[in-house]
Design an enzyme around this catalytic site. Structure first.
Site, PDB file in Angstrom:
ATOM      1  CB  SER A 166       1.047  -0.412   2.998  1.00 25.45           C
ATOM      2  OG  SER A 166       0.167  -0.987   2.047  1.00 25.45           O
ATOM      3  CG  MET A 169       7.766   1.440  -6.622  1.00 32.77           C
ATOM      4  SD  MET A 169       6.686   1.513  -5.171  1.00 32.77           S
ATOM      5  CE  MET A 169       6.516  -0.236  -4.754  1.00 32.77           C
ATOM      6  CG  HIS A 229       1.863   3.780  -4.534  1.00 31.42           C
ATOM      7  ND1 HIS A 229       2.557   2.641  -4.163  1.00 31.42           N
ATOM      8  CD2 HIS A 229       2.271   4.053  -5.802  1.00 31.42           C
ATOM      9  CE1 HIS A 229       3.333   2.261  -5.151  1.00 31.42           C
ATOM     10  NE2 HIS A 229       3.172   3.080  -6.167  1.00 31.42           N
ATOM     11  CG  MET A 271       1.164   0.906  -7.862  1.00 31.07           C
ATOM     12  SD  MET A 271       1.293  -0.429  -6.649  1.00 31.07           S
ATOM     13  CE  MET A 271       0.236   0.218  -5.378  1.00 31.07           C
ATOM     14  CG  ASP A 299       5.617   1.107  -1.289  1.00 31.19           C
ATOM     15  OD1 ASP A 299       5.469   0.121  -0.542  1.00 31.19           O
ATOM     16  OD2 ASP A 299       4.720   1.537  -2.037  1.00 31.19           O
ATOM     17  CG  MET A 323      -2.483  -2.302  -6.714  1.00 28.32           C
ATOM     18  SD  MET A 323      -1.968  -3.945  -6.179  1.00 28.32           S
ATOM     19  CE  MET A 323      -0.889  -3.520  -4.827  1.00 28.32           C
ATOM     20  CG  HIS A 326       1.546   3.606   1.252  1.00 28.64           C
ATOM     21  ND1 HIS A 326       2.160   4.633   0.563  1.00 28.64           N
ATOM     22  CD2 HIS A 326       1.550   2.539   0.408  1.00 28.64           C
ATOM     23  CE1 HIS A 326       2.527   4.204  -0.631  1.00 28.64           C
ATOM     24  NE2 HIS A 326       2.154   2.940  -0.755  1.00 28.64           N
ATOM     25  CG  ASP A 386      -0.062   0.138  -1.678  1.00 30.31           C
ATOM     26  OD1 ASP A 386       0.717   0.896  -2.275  1.00 30.31           O
ATOM     27  OD2 ASP A 386       0.224  -0.427  -0.610  1.00 30.31           O
TER      28      ASP A 386
END
Ligand code: DX5
Ligand code: ZN
Length: 218
Positions: A10, A139, A68, A70, A177, A39, A35, A37
């Site tokens: 990540s 998670m 991913h 979020m 993760d 957000m 990966h 992330d």
């Protein structure tokens, strides 16, 4: 039969002033996945980066972009992240929106899809989606920040989901993760996981080659 292990570092733990360099560090280890992330400051109490950054990274990388989301409203952003060059887009089960339609939309945009659940979310919530996904992401910390300790109370959930996968002859990947390193990752492997996100432990590893080699042998 277990799927071969995949390590997906990540870049949340990489250098945010030079994310392209962090992606190169991953490619230099001959790894296939990265990966990403994403957000929104609502679903999780933090912000990271958006589709423009993903598109910029795409120009200089042939890695598999494991994205991913979020986000409280992931369905609103699927097209943007697909267009930016994501290869897989995973969405959380917790917010209220049409999960099945969004999973289908991800595939219609040419990407693999994934469903994600937080540490306190029961496995039963994602069971209806198992035949519709390429990946289930469990998670192993509460999402929002890198560098948190692994929650071993998630191991039972991995066993449950891996059990369903075996009983039903399904082929989705089972990803973990949060707080993953060579010790906690190995525990997850034994509980059925095959895809390992690692931020802090990967970028801080003293001997990254040995790290990669160890995990590849699981
Ligand atoms: C947490 C993110 C993770 C994070 C993992 O909200 O979803 O992908 O980057 O970082 P580490 O490996 O440091 O826990
Ligand atoms: Zn993540």
């Amino acid at each position: 039969m277990s799927l071969p292990p995949i390590l997906a570092p990540s870049i949340l733990a990489g250098d945010h002033a030079n994310l392209a360099e962090s992606a190169r560090v991953i490619a230099d280890e001959a790894l296939a996945w990265i990966h990403l992330d994403i957000m929104d400051g609502h679903f999780v109490p933090n912000l990271s980066f958006g589709p423009q950054t993903v598109a910029a990274l795409r120009k200089g990388s042939t890695l598999f972009f494991d994205t991913h989301l979020m986000l409280d409203e992931p369905h609103r952003y699927v097209d943007a992240f697909a267009k930016a060059g994501s290869n897989l887009i995973s969405i959380h089960i917790e917010p209220v929106y049409d999960h099945a339609a969004t999973l289908a939309r991800i595939r219609a945009r040419g990407c693999q899809n994934g469903i994600v659940l937080n540490p306190d979310t029961p496995a039963s919530t994602i069971e209806p989606y198992l035949t519709m996904v390429d990946l289930v992401l469990v998670m192993t910390v509460q999402p929002g920040f890198g560098g948190q300790p692994f929650r071993s109370d998630t191991l039972g959930k991995l066993e449950t989901i891996d059990g369903w996968r075996r009983q039903r002859d399904l082929t989705f990947r089972l990803e973990v993760d949060g707080g993953i390193d060579l010790v906690t990752g190995r525990q997850c492997r034994d509980a059925g996981a095959d895809t390992f996100v690692a931020g802090t432990s990967f970028f801080a590893a003293k001997d990254r080659q040995a790290y990669v080699r160890t995990m590849a042998a699981w």
